[in-house]
Design an enzyme around this catalytic site. Structure first.
Site, PDB file in Angstrom:
ATOM      1  N   ASP A   1       0.768  -1.260  -0.072  1.00 23.31           N
ATOM      2  CA  ASP A   1      -0.123  -0.003  -0.197  1.00 23.31           C
ATOM      3  C   ASP A   1       0.935   1.126  -0.082  1.00 23.31           C
ATOM      4  O   ASP A   1       1.354   1.600   1.027  1.00 23.31           O
ATOM      5  CB  ASP A   1      -0.934  -0.013   1.279  1.00 23.31           C
ATOM      6  CG  ASP A   1      -1.716   1.302   1.251  1.00 23.31           C
ATOM      7  OD1 ASP A   1      -1.553   2.361   0.379  1.00 23.31           O
ATOM      8  OD2 ASP A   1      -2.707   1.199   2.077  1.00 23.31           O
TER       9      ASP A   1
ATOM     10  N   TYR B   1      -7.975  14.909  -7.429  1.00 22.12           N
ATOM     11  CA  TYR B   1      -7.132  14.083  -8.491  1.00 22.12           C
ATOM     12  C   TYR B   1      -6.223  15.115  -9.176  1.00 22.12           C
ATOM     13  O   TYR B   1      -5.087  15.105  -9.008  1.00 22.12           O
ATOM     14  CB  TYR B   1      -8.015  13.445  -9.530  1.00 22.12           C
ATOM     15  CG  TYR B   1      -6.935  12.382 -10.370  1.00 22.12           C
ATOM     16  CD1 TYR B   1      -6.777  11.231 -10.097  1.00 22.12           C
ATOM     17  CD2 TYR B   1      -6.885  12.963 -11.759  1.00 22.12           C
ATOM     18  CE1 TYR B   1      -5.836  10.613 -11.037  1.00 22.12           C
ATOM     19  CE2 TYR B   1      -6.175  12.199 -12.747  1.00 22.12           C
ATOM     20  CZ  TYR B   1      -5.880  11.125 -12.175  1.00 22.12           C
ATOM     21  OH  TYR B   1      -5.078  10.048 -13.159  1.00 22.12           O
TER      22      TYR B   1
ATOM     23  N   THR C   1      -7.766   1.892 -19.608  1.00 19.27           N
ATOM     24  CA  THR C   1      -7.367   0.949 -18.592  1.00 19.27           C
ATOM     25  C   THR C   1      -8.783   0.859 -17.649  1.00 19.27           C
ATOM     26  O   THR C   1      -9.557   1.263 -17.872  1.00 19.27           O
ATOM     27  CB  THR C   1      -6.283   1.549 -17.590  1.00 19.27           C
ATOM     28  OG1 THR C   1      -6.767   2.650 -16.934  1.00 19.27           O
ATOM     29  CG2 THR C   1      -5.024   2.174 -18.508  1.00 19.27           C
TER      30      THR C   1
HETATM   31  P1  NAP Z   1      -5.342   1.077 -13.125  1.00 18.65           P
HETATM   32  O1  NAP Z   1      -5.409   0.187 -14.028  1.00 18.65           O
HETATM   33  O2  NAP Z   1      -6.574   0.952 -11.834  1.00 18.65           O
HETATM   34  O3  NAP Z   1      -4.049   0.492 -12.112  1.00 18.65           O
HETATM   35  C1  NAP Z   1      -3.675   1.190 -10.859  1.00 18.65           C
HETATM   36  C2  NAP Z   1      -3.270   0.233  -9.907  1.00 18.65           C
HETATM   37  O4  NAP Z   1      -2.843   0.877  -8.793  1.00 18.65           O
HETATM   38  C3  NAP Z   1      -4.423  -0.684  -9.589  1.00 18.65           C
HETATM   39  O5  NAP Z   1      -4.088  -2.163  -9.394  1.00 18.65           O
HETATM   40  C4  NAP Z   1      -4.802  -0.078  -8.226  1.00 18.65           C
HETATM   41  O6  NAP Z   1      -5.358  -1.000  -7.431  1.00 18.65           O
HETATM   42  C5  NAP Z   1      -3.365   0.067  -7.592  1.00 18.65           C
HETATM   43  N1  NAP Z   1      -3.361   0.909  -6.359  1.00 18.65           N
HETATM   44  C6  NAP Z   1      -4.426   1.996  -6.103  1.00 18.65           C
HETATM   45  N2  NAP Z   1      -3.989   2.446  -4.871  1.00 18.65           N
HETATM   46  C7  NAP Z   1      -2.607   1.857  -4.616  1.00 18.65           C
HETATM   47  C8  NAP Z   1      -2.054   1.970  -3.247  1.00 18.65           C
HETATM   48  N3  NAP Z   1      -2.286   2.884  -2.154  1.00 18.65           N
HETATM   49  N4  NAP Z   1      -0.995   0.977  -3.063  1.00 18.65           N
HETATM   50  C9  NAP Z   1      -0.769   0.304  -4.287  1.00 18.65           C
HETATM   51  N5  NAP Z   1      -1.362   0.056  -5.391  1.00 18.65           N
HETATM   52  C10 NAP Z   1      -2.465   0.750  -5.603  1.00 18.65           C
HETATM   53  O7  NAP Z   1      -5.365   2.533 -13.548  1.00 18.65           O
HETATM   54  P2  NAP Z   1      -4.253   3.061 -14.524  1.00 18.65           P
HETATM   55  O8  NAP Z   1      -5.032   3.946 -15.472  1.00 18.65           O
HETATM   56  O9  NAP Z   1      -3.058   2.250 -14.829  1.00 18.65           O
HETATM   57  O10 NAP Z   1      -3.373   4.249 -13.680  1.00 18.65           O
HETATM   58  C11 NAP Z   1      -1.899   4.153 -13.301  1.00 18.65           C
HETATM   59  C12 NAP Z   1      -1.434   5.468 -13.231  1.00 18.65           C
HETATM   60  O11 NAP Z   1      -1.843   6.308 -14.210  1.00 18.65           O
HETATM   61  C13 NAP Z   1      -2.292   6.352 -11.972  1.00 18.65           C
HETATM   62  O12 NAP Z   1      -1.371   6.927 -11.265  1.00 18.65           O
HETATM   63  C14 NAP Z   1      -3.403   7.130 -12.751  1.00 18.65           C
HETATM   64  O13 NAP Z   1      -3.541   8.337 -11.813  1.00 18.65           O
HETATM   65  C15 NAP Z   1      -2.397   7.410 -13.965  1.00 18.65           C
HETATM   66  N6  NAP Z   1      -2.977   7.897 -15.206  1.00 18.65           N
HETATM   67  C16 NAP Z   1      -4.056   7.357 -15.604  1.00 18.65           C
HETATM   68  C17 NAP Z   1      -4.807   7.618 -16.951  1.00 18.65           C
HETATM   69  C18 NAP Z   1      -5.797   6.957 -17.375  1.00 18.65           C
HETATM   70  O14 NAP Z   1      -6.473   7.771 -18.364  1.00 18.65           O
HETATM   71  N7  NAP Z   1      -5.830   5.781 -17.249  1.00 18.65           N
HETATM   72  C19 NAP Z   1      -4.247   9.015 -17.434  1.00 18.65           C
HETATM   73  C20 NAP Z   1      -3.449   9.740 -16.393  1.00 18.65           C
HETATM   74  C21 NAP Z   1      -2.891   9.376 -15.563  1.00 18.65           C
HETATM   75  P3  NAP Z   1      -7.051  -1.036  -7.308  1.00 18.65           P
HETATM   76  O15 NAP Z   1      -7.628  -1.413  -8.452  1.00 18.65           O
HETATM   77  O16 NAP Z   1      -7.227  -1.676  -5.951  1.00 18.65           O
HETATM   78  O17 NAP Z   1      -7.262   0.423  -7.071  1.00 18.65           O
END
Ligand code: NAP
Length: 261
Positions: free
Chosen positions: A62, A167, A202
């Protein structure tokens, strides 16, 4: 053919899903051994790395907890002896739902959100990145071999949007954190950069295409499509490799043309 990350060890927070998982797979293809750190179980990501001929280990983490990040750093060193790259990708869109999109109803306005919602997003998205950078950065300094840290921010670091206030603020914080860490760690040959993706397909954005926020997202994206996690991973590979040897304190934007400046 030699990989761009041959013999390197990469720790990837949020590595079980989405962008983090795509980074794990691409880094493994380029020769790195991988530590998957996530709240979610990481069996799929570990298997995907192993299928690419590299070693992988999952460490339940975490990132919003200081002790959990210290544990991650210690276990990664125990397993692989060194850490060369950190990708800090763990994040949440908003509190109350982990991998989900925000809505823009009045309950999501900052004036109406409970303090606990604000705190959870800041705890994971900003404090979690700082704690991960710090725990791994200390190990890199101790080892004396330099290193690379990549923080996943967002276009929302620069683009304000009603309904996702915590966010946006958390990601703006990650951008400033990245610049400070870059300055502090440059003397140790540790490069610290950030990636600010646009809208990426994602689990976090699973409901986006059917929401008002989704229509807004496509309206501000000149390429009129969401990006893929693999397109973000390509940027993360560039930053991790020697191709980016003079990059530190930068924020790169795989975003399909969203105007952020
Ligand atoms: P994702 O598929 O939900 O992956 C994020 C992962 O981080 C999930 O497995 C999540 O688990 C885990 N997580 C959440 N809180 C955590 C914690 N406290 N400790 C450890 N792991 C934790 O989302 P993603 O889109 O790949 O996002 C990855 C990063 O890219 C994030 O920082 C997001 O803000 C950023 N981002 C995403 C986008 C987009 O459009 N997708 C755009 C810009 C930036 P849970 O499922 O349990 O939460």
């Amino acid at each position: 053919m030699a990989g761009k990350l041959d013999g390197k060890v990469a720790v990837i927070t949020g590595g079980a899903s989405g962008i983090g998982r795509a980074c794990a797979e691409l880094y493994a293809e380029e020769g790195a051994n991988i530590v998957i750190a996530d709240l979610q179980e990481g069996n799929g990501a570990v298997a995907a790395v192993q299928e690419r001929g590299r070693e992988a280990v999952f460490i339940a983490t975490d990132t919003s907890e200081e002790g959990s990040c210290e544990n991650l750093a210690a276990l990664a060193i125990e397993k692989f002896g060194a850490i060369d790259v950190l990708v800090a990708a763990a994040g949440i869109g908003h509190a109350g739902a982990t991998s989900d999109v925000a809505d823009d109803s009045s309950a999501m306005l900052l004036v109406n959100q409970p303090l606990s919602s604000w705190q959870r997003v800041i705890d994971v998205n900003l404090n979690g990145v700082m704690l991960s950078d710090r725990a791994i950065g200390r190990r890199m300094i101790e080892a004396g071999n330099g290193g690379v840290i990549i923080n996943i921010a967002s276009i929302m670091a620069k683009v304000p949007q009603v309904g996702v206030g915590p966010y946006c603020v958390s990601k703006a914080g990650v951008w400033m954190l990245t610049k400070i860490m870059a300055m502090e760690l440059a003397p140790y040959d540790i490069r610290v950069n950030a990636i600010g993706p646009g809208f990426i397909d994602t689990p976090m954005t699973a409901g986006l295409n059917v929401s008002e926020t989704g229509r807004w997202a496509m309206a501000i994206t000149p390429m009129r499509r969401m990006g893929t996690a693999e397109e973000v991973a390509s940027t993360a590979l560039f930053l991790a490799s020697d191709d980016a040897s003079f990059y530190t304190g930068a924020l790169l934007h795989p975003h399909g043309g969203v105007f952020t400046d």
